[in-house]
Every structure is written in structure tokens, then in C-alpha cells.
Design a protein around this motif. Sequence first.
Motif, PDB file in Angstrom:
ATOM      1  N   SER A  58       0.755  -1.230  -0.102  1.00 53.70           N
ATOM      2  CA  SER A  58       0.088  -0.103   0.060  1.00 53.70           C
ATOM      3  C   SER A  58       0.803   1.324   0.060  1.00 53.70           C
ATOM      4  O   SER A  58       1.607   1.470   0.963  1.00 53.70           O
ATOM      5  CB  SER A  58      -0.837   0.120   1.354  1.00 53.70           C
ATOM      6  N   ASP A  59       0.960   2.119  -0.980  1.00 53.77           N
ATOM      7  CA  ASP A  59       1.393   3.104  -1.009  1.00 53.77           C
ATOM      8  C   ASP A  59       1.140   4.151  -0.082  1.00 53.77           C
ATOM      9  O   ASP A  59       1.959   4.928   0.729  1.00 53.77           O
ATOM     10  CB  ASP A  59       1.393   4.023  -2.369  1.00 53.77           C
ATOM     11  N   GLY A  60       0.116   4.388   0.117  1.00 55.77           N
ATOM     12  CA  GLY A  60      -0.540   5.421   1.487  1.00 55.77           C
ATOM     13  C   GLY A  60       0.046   4.896   2.597  1.00 55.77           C
ATOM     14  O   GLY A  60       0.470   5.548   3.347  1.00 55.77           O
ATOM     15  N   LEU A  61       0.047   3.587   2.795  1.00 54.20           N
ATOM     16  CA  LEU A  61       0.515   3.059   4.308  1.00 54.20           C
ATOM     17  C   LEU A  61       1.817   3.330   4.611  1.00 54.20           C
ATOM     18  O   LEU A  61       2.362   3.618   5.519  1.00 54.20           O
ATOM     19  CB  LEU A  61      -0.038   1.545   4.471  1.00 54.20           C
ATOM     20  N   VAL A  62       2.666   2.829   3.229  1.00 54.67           N
ATOM     21  CA  VAL A  62       4.050   2.919   3.442  1.00 54.67           C
ATOM     22  C   VAL A  62       4.416   4.444   3.961  1.00 54.67           C
ATOM     23  O   VAL A  62       5.539   4.596   4.606  1.00 54.67           O
ATOM     24  CB  VAL A  62       4.752   2.240   2.402  1.00 54.67           C
ATOM     25  N   ARG A  63       3.898   5.509   3.151  1.00 54.85           N
ATOM     26  CA  ARG A  63       4.334   6.923   3.600  1.00 54.85           C
ATOM     27  C   ARG A  63       3.848   7.102   4.749  1.00 54.85           C
ATOM     28  O   ARG A  63       4.479   7.898   5.577  1.00 54.85           O
ATOM     29  CB  ARG A  63       3.455   7.561   2.430  1.00 54.85           C
ATOM     30  N   THR A  64       2.815   6.657   5.503  1.00 61.65           N
ATOM     31  CA  THR A  64       2.317   7.093   6.650  1.00 61.65           C
ATOM     32  C   THR A  64       3.312   6.320   7.770  1.00 61.65           C
ATOM     33  O   THR A  64       3.539   7.018   8.723  1.00 61.65           O
ATOM     34  CB  THR A  64       0.799   6.344   6.940  1.00 61.65           C
ATOM     35  N   LEU A  65       3.818   5.189   7.531  1.00 59.36           N
ATOM     36  CA  LEU A  65       4.695   4.315   8.408  1.00 59.36           C
ATOM     37  C   LEU A  65       6.074   5.074   8.444  1.00 59.36           C
ATOM     38  O   LEU A  65       6.581   5.326   9.355  1.00 59.36           O
ATOM     39  CB  LEU A  65       4.774   3.002   8.122  1.00 59.36           C
ATOM     40  N   GLY A  66       6.443   5.603   7.112  1.00 56.58           N
ATOM     41  CA  GLY A  66       7.728   6.231   7.119  1.00 56.58           C
ATOM     42  C   GLY A  66       7.697   7.647   7.907  1.00 56.58           C
ATOM     43  O   GLY A  66       8.664   7.967   8.453  1.00 56.58           O
ATOM     44  N   GLU A  67       6.629   8.294   7.834  1.00 62.13           N
ATOM     45  CA  GLU A  67       6.347   9.440   8.601  1.00 62.13           C
ATOM     46  C   GLU A  67       6.557   9.230   9.973  1.00 62.13           C
ATOM     47  O   GLU A  67       7.093  10.182  10.947  1.00 62.13           O
ATOM     48  CB  GLU A  67       5.018  10.239   8.136  1.00 62.13           C
ATOM     49  N   ALA A  68       5.719   8.239  10.513  1.00 61.64           N
ATOM     50  CA  ALA A  68       5.821   7.863  11.593  1.00 61.64           C
ATOM     51  C   ALA A  68       7.082   7.763  12.408  1.00 61.64           C
ATOM     52  O   ALA A  68       7.339   7.731  13.592  1.00 61.64           O
ATOM     53  CB  ALA A  68       4.872   6.671  11.952  1.00 61.64           C
ATOM     54  N   ILE A  69       8.011   7.180  11.595  1.00 58.24           N
ATOM     55  CA  ILE A  69       9.352   6.860  12.201  1.00 58.24           C
ATOM     56  C   ILE A  69      10.394   7.904  11.578  1.00 58.24           C
ATOM     57  O   ILE A  69      11.580   7.694  11.709  1.00 58.24           O
ATOM     58  CB  ILE A  69       9.932   5.507  11.771  1.00 58.24           C
ATOM     59  N   LEU A  96       4.838   2.831  15.290  1.00 57.59           N
ATOM     60  CA  LEU A  96       4.311   2.179  14.147  1.00 57.59           C
ATOM     61  C   LEU A  96       2.999   1.411  14.377  1.00 57.59           C
ATOM     62  O   LEU A  96       2.003   1.520  13.556  1.00 57.59           O
ATOM     63  CB  LEU A  96       5.190   1.099  13.459  1.00 57.59           C
ATOM     64  N   LEU A  97       2.754   0.990  15.526  1.00 53.12           N
ATOM     65  CA  LEU A  97       1.650   0.023  15.927  1.00 53.12           C
ATOM     66  C   LEU A  97       0.343   1.010  15.667  1.00 53.12           C
ATOM     67  O   LEU A  97      -0.735   0.270  15.348  1.00 53.12           O
ATOM     68  CB  LEU A  97       1.673  -0.149  17.414  1.00 53.12           C
ATOM     69  N   PRO A  98       0.324   2.226  16.171  1.00 55.86           N
ATOM     70  CA  PRO A  98      -1.000   2.825  15.850  1.00 55.86           C
ATOM     71  C   PRO A  98      -1.659   2.697  14.418  1.00 55.86           C
ATOM     72  O   PRO A  98      -2.894   3.104  14.228  1.00 55.86           O
ATOM     73  CB  PRO A  98      -0.885   4.333  16.391  1.00 55.86           C
ATOM     74  N   HIS A  99      -0.569   2.542  13.563  1.00 57.86           N
ATOM     75  CA  HIS A  99      -0.939   2.717  12.087  1.00 57.86           C
ATOM     76  C   HIS A  99      -1.400   1.294  11.508  1.00 57.86           C
ATOM     77  O   HIS A  99      -1.523   0.859  10.246  1.00 57.86           O
ATOM     78  CB  HIS A  99      -0.152   3.401  10.988  1.00 57.86           C
ATOM     79  N   LEU A 100      -1.183   0.163  12.490  1.00 57.65           N
ATOM     80  CA  LEU A 100      -1.080  -1.257  12.141  1.00 57.65           C
ATOM     81  C   LEU A 100      -2.139  -1.775  12.853  1.00 57.65           C
ATOM     82  O   LEU A 100      -2.020  -2.811  13.619  1.00 57.65           O
ATOM     83  CB  LEU A 100       0.239  -1.919  11.898  1.00 57.65           C
ATOM     84  N   PRO A 101      -3.579  -1.579  12.626  1.00 55.11           N
ATOM     85  CA  PRO A 101      -4.330  -2.290  13.423  1.00 55.11           C
ATOM     86  C   PRO A 101      -4.298  -3.822  13.571  1.00 55.11           C
ATOM     87  O   PRO A 101      -4.098  -4.539  12.564  1.00 55.11           O
ATOM     88  CB  PRO A 101      -5.778  -1.861  12.869  1.00 55.11           C
ATOM     89  N   GLY A 102      -4.432  -4.300  14.802  1.00 53.61           N
ATOM     90  CA  GLY A 102      -4.351  -5.873  15.191  1.00 53.61           C
ATOM     91  C   GLY A 102      -3.263  -6.258  14.996  1.00 53.61           C
ATOM     92  O   GLY A 102      -2.827  -7.461  15.494  1.00 53.61           O
ATOM     93  N   ALA A 103      -2.158  -5.459  14.860  1.00 53.21           N
ATOM     94  CA  ALA A 103      -0.617  -6.000  15.040  1.00 53.21           C
ATOM     95  C   ALA A 103      -0.339  -6.259  16.456  1.00 53.21           C
ATOM     96  O   ALA A 103      -0.550  -5.490  17.253  1.00 53.21           O
ATOM     97  CB  ALA A 103       0.361  -4.945  14.121  1.00 53.21           C
ATOM     98  N   ASP A 104       0.593  -7.297  16.685  1.00 50.79           N
ATOM     99  CA  ASP A 104       1.015  -7.683  17.910  1.00 50.79           C
ATOM    100  C   ASP A 104       2.431  -7.039  18.137  1.00 50.79           C
ATOM    101  O   ASP A 104       3.434  -7.167  17.137  1.00 50.79           O
ATOM    102  CB  ASP A 104       1.195  -9.003  17.977  1.00 50.79           C
ATOM    103  N   GLY A 105       2.539  -6.264  19.082  1.00 50.59           N
ATOM    104  CA  GLY A 105       3.639  -5.598  19.285  1.00 50.59           C
ATOM    105  C   GLY A 105       4.953  -6.687  19.294  1.00 50.59           C
ATOM    106  O   GLY A 105       6.097  -6.050  18.820  1.00 50.59           O
ATOM    107  N   ALA A 106       4.621  -7.584  20.252  1.00 47.99           N
ATOM    108  CA  ALA A 106       6.093  -8.459  20.596  1.00 47.99           C
ATOM    109  C   ALA A 106       6.475  -9.112  18.960  1.00 47.99           C
ATOM    110  O   ALA A 106       7.759  -9.263  18.852  1.00 47.99           O
ATOM    111  CB  ALA A 106       5.697  -9.656  21.261  1.00 47.99           C
ATOM    112  N   VAL A 107       5.362  -9.327  18.217  1.00 41.84           N
ATOM    113  CA  VAL A 107       5.738  -9.925  16.891  1.00 41.84           C
ATOM    114  C   VAL A 107       6.407  -8.982  16.013  1.00 41.84           C
ATOM    115  O   VAL A 107       7.488  -9.459  15.237  1.00 41.84           O
ATOM    116  CB  VAL A 107       4.546 -10.447  16.254  1.00 41.84           C
ATOM    117  N   LEU A 108       6.173  -7.744  16.045  1.00 40.88           N
ATOM    118  CA  LEU A 108       6.626  -6.674  15.264  1.00 40.88           C
ATOM    119  C   LEU A 108       8.171  -6.598  15.863  1.00 40.88           C
ATOM    120  O   LEU A 108       9.015  -6.468  14.870  1.00 40.88           O
ATOM    121  CB  LEU A 108       5.919  -5.424  15.477  1.00 40.88           C
TER     122      LEU A 108
END
Length: 257
Positions: A58-69, A96-108
Motif C-alpha cells: 500500500s503506497d499510502g500506508l508505506v508513506r504513513t509508516l515512514g512519517e511515523a518513524i 508504528l503500531l497505531p497505524h497497524l490495527p491488530g498488529a502484535d507488538g512482540a511479533v513486530l
Amino acid sequence: MPWRLCSVRFGARGGRTPKGLMNGIHGLVFDKDGTLFDFRATWGGWSRRMLEELSGGSDGLVRTLGEAIGYDLETGSFAPDSPIIAHTAPEIAAHLLPHLPGADGAVLVARMNALAGETDLVPAAPLVPLFEALTERGLRLGLATNDSAAPAAAHLRMAGIAQFFHFIAGFDSGHGAKPDPGPLLAFAEATGLDPARVAMVGDSRHDLVAGRAAGMRTVAVLTGIAEADELAPFADVVLPDIGHLPGWIDTQEMAET
């Protein structure tokens, strides 16, 4: 689960002053990323790979994640306040997690550590001859990184310099994380050195603030993101890279003779 590895010690250790060193610096404790390895060249690729994997195309998500970090995928540059620069893997994951609904922090965090272990490392200077020279001086050497201990140890092995280190600590080694001085004081205790005879070598304010708090001398290098004027107030000296350390150590020894 993320890898955990307590402080790892390679080579000799003990409480006596290194042979031939009566004055000056007896030990060096290094940061890793931006200090041993050029930050932009090494971690730009890791950041891009991680973000592209997390975004699932997802182009939109990758940009959002980039901005987050604080990472710009178009230019490959990091913002000065990017958590990638000096924060721990769980702290980066928290951005990153606020932009990844359902993601598990330990797994990430586990995936981030795995990708870190596969990163192409770009040395900030020729490392093997430098560490051979530092070892020949009788210096005791340590690593204090806000990375996890397991990939940090793997990076030293990949670079061919693990055998030179008496001590390795990551944020998960039980000593805290920089800017807390705990990992640095643990190095001094493990090697029997007076912190006043140790220099902390790093590329960020986190490194230098930790060094000052530990009562160590502080050496800033410019192979990270921070510029000289940002680091100078916290450093006893600002060097272009760690390849200039032997010359600086000589000046410290001469100043005390």
C-alpha cells in the motif's frame, strides 16, 4: 518473542590496569549504529525493507509508516528526531503500531530484530585494523547499544570484530538503555575500570548524555545523523569518525604525562 541476550563478554576481563597504560584512556565503550557503522548507509535499507513489508504494497500506508518513524522513502533520509536513530526496538514499534490495527507488538519487534540481523552493514571506518590497533594498546573495549543484544552481537561477528570486545550490552541486557548510564557503568564494573578512565564513543546525544552521567569522557563522531554543533555541548571532542580515535587517545596520554 524478541531475542534476549544478557551482557556478552568476549576475551579477557579483570580488575587491573591494562599493561602499559598508566595514564589517559584505559577503555572505550562504543555505540553501534552511526558509530561503528555508517547510519544512513546501513539503516536506510533496513527501514525501507521493513516499511515495505509492513505496508503490504500500500503506497499510502508505506508513506504513513515512514512519517511515523521519521524516514523519507523518496530521499532515503532520516528526520533529526527519528526514533530509528537512538531508540530501542519496542520504542520504534510503538510509533508504528497505531497505524497497524491488530498488529502484535512482540511479533513486530521480533520481526524488526530479524531484519536487523540480515542488514548489510557499512563500516564507518576500516574496523578490523582499527580494533587490532586499539587492542594492541591494551584497551578494554565494550559495546552499549539501544539495539537488542542478539542482533548487536551478530553484527559484530559479521563485521569480524566480535573477538575484540570484552562486553556487549543491548537495551534488553538488564542494564537499562541510553541515555541511562547503566550499560556504561556495567561495562566499567565488568572490566574493573574507573569510569573516569573510560571514553564513551557515540553519534547521538543519548550516547553522550549517558557517558557524562557515568562519569566518562565523551567522544562524538559524525557518522550518524546529528551534526557537530548538536553534539559538541555534550562531547569532550568531536571526530569525523572512529578512525581518528588513536590520535585522540595519544593526546589524552600526553596531557597526563
